[in-house]
Design a protein around this motif. Sequence first.
Motif, mmCIF file in Angstrom:
data_model
loop_
_atom_site.group_PDB
_atom_site.id
_atom_site.type_symbol
_atom_site.label_atom_id
_atom_site.label_comp_id
_atom_site.label_asym_id
_atom_site.label_seq_id
_atom_site.Cartn_x
_atom_site.Cartn_y
_atom_site.Cartn_z
ATOM 1 N N SER A 272 0.847 -1.199 0.000
ATOM 2 C CA SER A 272 0.000 0.000 0.000
ATOM 3 C C SER A 272 0.881 1.247 0.000
ATOM 4 N N ALA A 273 0.264 2.385 -0.128
ATOM 5 C CA ALA A 273 1.012 3.643 -0.074
ATOM 6 C C ALA A 273 1.705 3.793 1.282
ATOM 7 N N GLU A 274 1.037 3.341 2.330
ATOM 8 C CA GLU A 274 1.600 3.435 3.682
ATOM 9 C C GLU A 274 2.681 2.390 3.922
ATOM 10 N N ARG A 275 2.497 1.209 3.329
ATOM 11 C CA ARG A 275 3.433 0.101 3.520
ATOM 12 C C ARG A 275 3.725 -0.551 2.178
ATOM 13 N N PRO A 276 4.538 0.099 1.348
ATOM 14 C CA PRO A 276 4.842 -0.474 0.035
ATOM 15 C C PRO A 276 5.612 -1.783 0.160
ATOM 16 N N GLY A 277 5.307 -2.693 -0.749
ATOM 17 C CA GLY A 277 6.058 -3.939 -0.810
ATOM 18 C C GLY A 277 7.464 -3.681 -1.324
ATOM 19 N N PRO A 278 8.339 -4.674 -1.284
ATOM 20 C CA PRO A 278 9.730 -4.487 -1.696
ATOM 21 C C PRO A 278 9.882 -3.960 -3.129
ATOM 22 N N LEU A 279 9.125 -4.495 -4.063
ATOM 23 C CA LEU A 279 9.235 -4.026 -5.442
ATOM 24 C C LEU A 279 8.723 -2.593 -5.564
ATOM 25 N N GLN A 280 7.611 -2.293 -4.923
ATOM 26 C CA GLN A 280 7.083 -0.928 -4.946
ATOM 27 C C GLN A 280 8.090 0.043 -4.340
#
Length: 154
Positions: A79-87
């Motif tokens: 998410s915008a608050e908790r982006p994944g590693p690729l994001q």
Amino acid sequence: MTTTITLNGRAVALRADPATPLLYVLRNELELNGAKFGCGMGQCGACTVLLDGEPVFSCITPLVAAAGRAVRTVEGLGSAERPGPLQASFIRHQAAQCGYCIAGMMMRAQALLDRVPDPTEQQVRAQLEPNLCRCGTHHRIIAAVLDAAQGARR
């Protein structure tokens, strides 16, 4: 008729015409707007999602093709608050200019990283080739994917 799919890890029952493009169901019924409508002909990749781990153009994939299968969208990466590693890697590398193609690029890249955790630059280029970026940030996109792979090895 009800069609059930597994969307980003959870079962979802949908009452939509089975011939409706998956993109329209995602955006209009489920309000997941990461996948974009680009060309509507499966040529640009802005609508790319994963279907059982494989990238597909959701603008030309009917809902019925996803019945009983796993659909993963960019919203399923983080998410915008908790982006994944690729994001997070795409953010670090400022891989987006206009941002229109980025969700599709990420989904195609994620499919590669799921299959090949340590890809070469050539593998990344080949994987991303079907998706278009008109802004010309390809070099940053490739760097972001390679950096995400490297981060997974740390």
